[in-house]
Design a protein around this motif. Structure first.
Motif, PDB file in Angstrom:
ATOM      1  N   ARG A  82       0.856  -1.193   0.000  1.00 31.05           N
ATOM      2  CA  ARG A  82       0.000   0.000   0.000  1.00 31.05           C
ATOM      3  C   ARG A  82       0.892   1.242   0.000  1.00 31.05           C
ATOM      4  O   ARG A  82       1.830   1.329   0.782  1.00 31.05           O
ATOM      5  N   GLY A  83       0.576   2.174  -0.881  1.00 30.92           N
ATOM      6  CA  GLY A  83       1.345   3.408  -0.885  1.00 30.92           C
ATOM      7  C   GLY A  83       1.113   4.202  -2.150  1.00 30.92           C
ATOM      8  O   GLY A  83       0.241   3.882  -2.968  1.00 30.92           O
ATOM      9  N   ARG A  84       1.889   5.233  -2.322  1.00 35.82           N
ATOM     10  CA  ARG A  84       1.785   6.113  -3.486  1.00 35.82           C
ATOM     11  C   ARG A  84       2.767   5.667  -4.562  1.00 35.82           C
ATOM     12  O   ARG A  84       3.936   5.395  -4.276  1.00 35.82           O
ATOM     13  N   LEU A  85       2.276   5.609  -5.794  1.00 38.22           N
ATOM     14  CA  LEU A  85       3.126   5.263  -6.931  1.00 38.22           C
ATOM     15  C   LEU A  85       3.985   6.478  -7.264  1.00 38.22           C
ATOM     16  O   LEU A  85       3.475   7.517  -7.677  1.00 38.22           O
ATOM     17  N   ILE A  86       5.280   6.340  -7.077  1.00 35.52           N
ATOM     18  CA  ILE A  86       6.205   7.450  -7.327  1.00 35.52           C
ATOM     19  C   ILE A  86       6.611   7.484  -8.795  1.00 35.52           C
ATOM     20  O   ILE A  86       6.647   8.533  -9.416  1.00 35.52           O
ATOM     21  N   GLU A  87       6.928   6.315  -9.344  1.00 35.15           N
ATOM     22  CA  GLU A  87       7.285   6.265 -10.761  1.00 35.15           C
ATOM     23  C   GLU A  87       7.160   4.851 -11.295  1.00 35.15           C
ATOM     24  O   GLU A  87       7.204   3.886 -10.539  1.00 35.15           O
ATOM     25  N   VAL A  88       6.976   4.765 -12.595  1.00 38.13           N
ATOM     26  CA  VAL A  88       7.053   3.486 -13.294  1.00 38.13           C
ATOM     27  C   VAL A  88       8.285   3.550 -14.185  1.00 38.13           C
ATOM     28  O   VAL A  88       8.720   4.627 -14.597  1.00 38.13           O
ATOM     29  N   ASN A  89       8.847   2.399 -14.480  1.00 38.26           N
ATOM     30  CA  ASN A  89      10.054   2.333 -15.295  1.00 38.26           C
ATOM     31  C   ASN A  89       9.665   2.288 -16.775  1.00 38.26           C
ATOM     32  O   ASN A  89       9.371   1.228 -17.309  1.00 38.26           O
ATOM     33  N   GLU A  90       9.677   3.430 -17.415  1.00 41.95           N
ATOM     34  CA  GLU A  90       9.315   3.501 -18.831  1.00 41.95           C
ATOM     35  C   GLU A  90      10.392   2.896 -19.733  1.00 41.95           C
ATOM     36  O   GLU A  90      10.123   2.558 -20.877  1.00 41.95           O
ATOM     37  N   ASN A  91      11.609   2.732 -19.222  1.00 37.25           N
ATOM     38  CA  ASN A  91      12.693   2.137 -20.017  1.00 37.25           C
ATOM     39  C   ASN A  91      12.392   0.703 -20.428  1.00 37.25           C
ATOM     40  O   ASN A  91      12.844   0.248 -21.476  1.00 37.25           O
ATOM     41  N   ILE A  92      11.614  -0.020 -19.604  1.00 42.06           N
ATOM     42  CA  ILE A  92      11.318  -1.412 -19.948  1.00 42.06           C
ATOM     43  C   ILE A  92      10.302  -1.525 -21.083  1.00 42.06           C
ATOM     44  O   ILE A  92      10.156  -2.583 -21.677  1.00 42.06           O
ATOM     45  N   PHE A 116       4.128   6.748   5.851  1.00 41.97           N
ATOM     46  CA  PHE A 116       5.181   6.721   6.857  1.00 41.97           C
ATOM     47  C   PHE A 116       4.817   5.800   8.019  1.00 41.97           C
ATOM     48  O   PHE A 116       5.620   4.977   8.451  1.00 41.97           O
ATOM     49  N   GLU A 117       3.579   5.916   8.499  1.00 41.47           N
ATOM     50  CA  GLU A 117       3.167   5.129   9.661  1.00 41.47           C
ATOM     51  C   GLU A 117       3.041   3.635   9.354  1.00 41.47           C
ATOM     52  O   GLU A 117       3.010   2.816  10.253  1.00 41.47           O
ATOM     53  N   GLU A 118       2.980   3.260   8.072  1.00 43.27           N
ATOM     54  CA  GLU A 118       2.883   1.849   7.701  1.00 43.27           C
ATOM     55  C   GLU A 118       4.227   1.258   7.278  1.00 43.27           C
ATOM     56  O   GLU A 118       4.352   0.043   7.140  1.00 43.27           O
ATOM     57  N   SER A 119       5.220   2.089   7.071  1.00 40.09           N
ATOM     58  CA  SER A 119       6.489   1.606   6.526  1.00 40.09           C
ATOM     59  C   SER A 119       7.196   0.610   7.454  1.00 40.09           C
ATOM     60  O   SER A 119       7.793  -0.354   6.991  1.00 40.09           O
ATOM     61  N   LYS A 120       7.099   0.800   8.764  1.00 43.00           N
ATOM     62  CA  LYS A 120       7.753  -0.122   9.696  1.00 43.00           C
ATOM     63  C   LYS A 120       7.103  -1.502   9.635  1.00 43.00           C
ATOM     64  O   LYS A 120       7.801  -2.524   9.581  1.00 43.00           O
ATOM     65  N   SER A 121       5.780  -1.565   9.612  1.00 44.78           N
ATOM     66  CA  SER A 121       5.115  -2.875   9.560  1.00 44.78           C
ATOM     67  C   SER A 121       5.353  -3.553   8.216  1.00 44.78           C
ATOM     68  O   SER A 121       5.464  -4.783   8.153  1.00 44.78           O
ATOM     69  N   ILE A 122       5.472  -2.785   7.143  1.00 41.83           N
ATOM     70  CA  ILE A 122       5.782  -3.361   5.828  1.00 41.83           C
ATOM     71  C   ILE A 122       7.180  -3.975   5.857  1.00 41.83           C
ATOM     72  O   ILE A 122       7.384  -5.110   5.439  1.00 41.83           O
ATOM     73  N   THR A 123       8.139  -3.245   6.390  1.00 39.27           N
ATOM     74  CA  THR A 123       9.515  -3.724   6.469  1.00 39.27           C
ATOM     75  C   THR A 123       9.600  -4.989   7.318  1.00 39.27           C
ATOM     76  O   THR A 123      10.286  -5.941   6.952  1.00 39.27           O
ATOM     77  N   GLN A 124       8.882  -5.013   8.428  1.00 39.88           N
ATOM     78  CA  GLN A 124       8.917  -6.184   9.307  1.00 39.88           C
ATOM     79  C   GLN A 124       8.276  -7.402   8.647  1.00 39.88           C
ATOM     80  O   GLN A 124       8.600  -8.530   8.982  1.00 39.88           O
ATOM     81  N   GLY A 125       7.377  -7.184   7.689  1.00 40.87           N
ATOM     82  CA  GLY A 125       6.709  -8.279   7.011  1.00 40.87           C
ATOM     83  C   GLY A 125       7.487  -8.863   5.845  1.00 40.87           C
ATOM     84  O   GLY A 125       7.091  -9.881   5.277  1.00 40.87           O
ATOM     85  N   LEU A 126       8.596  -8.240   5.478  1.00 43.17           N
ATOM     86  CA  LEU A 126       9.383  -8.723   4.351  1.00 43.17           C
ATOM     87  C   LEU A 126      10.210  -9.946   4.754  1.00 43.17           C
ATOM     88  O   LEU A 126      10.604 -10.093   5.909  1.00 43.17           O
ATOM     89  N   LEU A 127      10.457 -10.813   3.791  1.00 44.76           N
ATOM     90  CA  LEU A 127      11.293 -11.991   4.027  1.00 44.76           C
ATOM     91  C   LEU A 127      12.762 -11.643   3.821  1.00 44.76           C
ATOM     92  O   LEU A 127      13.093 -10.838   2.953  1.00 44.76           O
TER      93      LEU A 127
END
Length: 144
Positions: A82-92, A116-127
């Motif tokens: 969940r978050g804001r789309l900052i950019e897509v890679n148009e080079n591909i 910002f308030e969700e970034s810590k829980s997202i990071t903790q959920g990564l493998l």
């Protein structure tokens, strides 16, 4: 805090040697990820606060793009964050082989900025890399 979306090492497009025919950021008739135009600035207080306008908000299940292979298979790539789309890679778009040749660098799909308030829980959920490899081993052993 910023998330770079790429194809996983185990994705069929990276494992099977398929040729990528097309990448499409047009999700529906009314939604194109290419129309995402971010503007804004950051202010420095006790922490960075980003003010962004025009960035598309994504849920975990929001499609980012569709990738077609030369054998007719189509893969929908989802945000997973969940978050804001900052950019897509148009080079591909002009060089789809980057997805396979350099999947974790120049062949990235998109960049997403979680709240910002969700970034810590997202990071903790990564493998970790080791946990990811264990999941792959379990998946392979259950498939055989």
């Amino acid at each position: 805090r910023i998330c770079v979306i790429t194809l996983a090492e185990a994705h069929p497009l990276l494992q099977s040697g398929k040729t990528i025919k097309n990448i499409n950021y047009q999700i529906s008739a009314n939604c194109s990820r290419l129309q995402n135009k971010v503007s804004g600035k950051s202010k420095r207080t006790c922490s960075f606060i980003f003010q962004m306008q025009g960035a598309q908000f994504l849920t975990e299940l929001a499609p980012l793009c569709r990738i077609s292979s030369s054998d007719g298979e189509e893969y929908t790539i989802y945000s997973c964050i969940r978050g804001r789309l900052i950019e897509v890679n148009e080079n591909i778009l002009s060089n789809p082989a980057l997805l396979q040749e350099k999947p974790s660098t120049e062949g990235y799909i998109a960049v997403v900025l979680p709240k910002f308030e969700e970034s810590k829980s997202i990071t903790q959920g990564l493998l970790t890399q080791k946990e990811y490899e264990e999941v792959l081993l379990k998946r392979r052993s259950s498939a055989s």
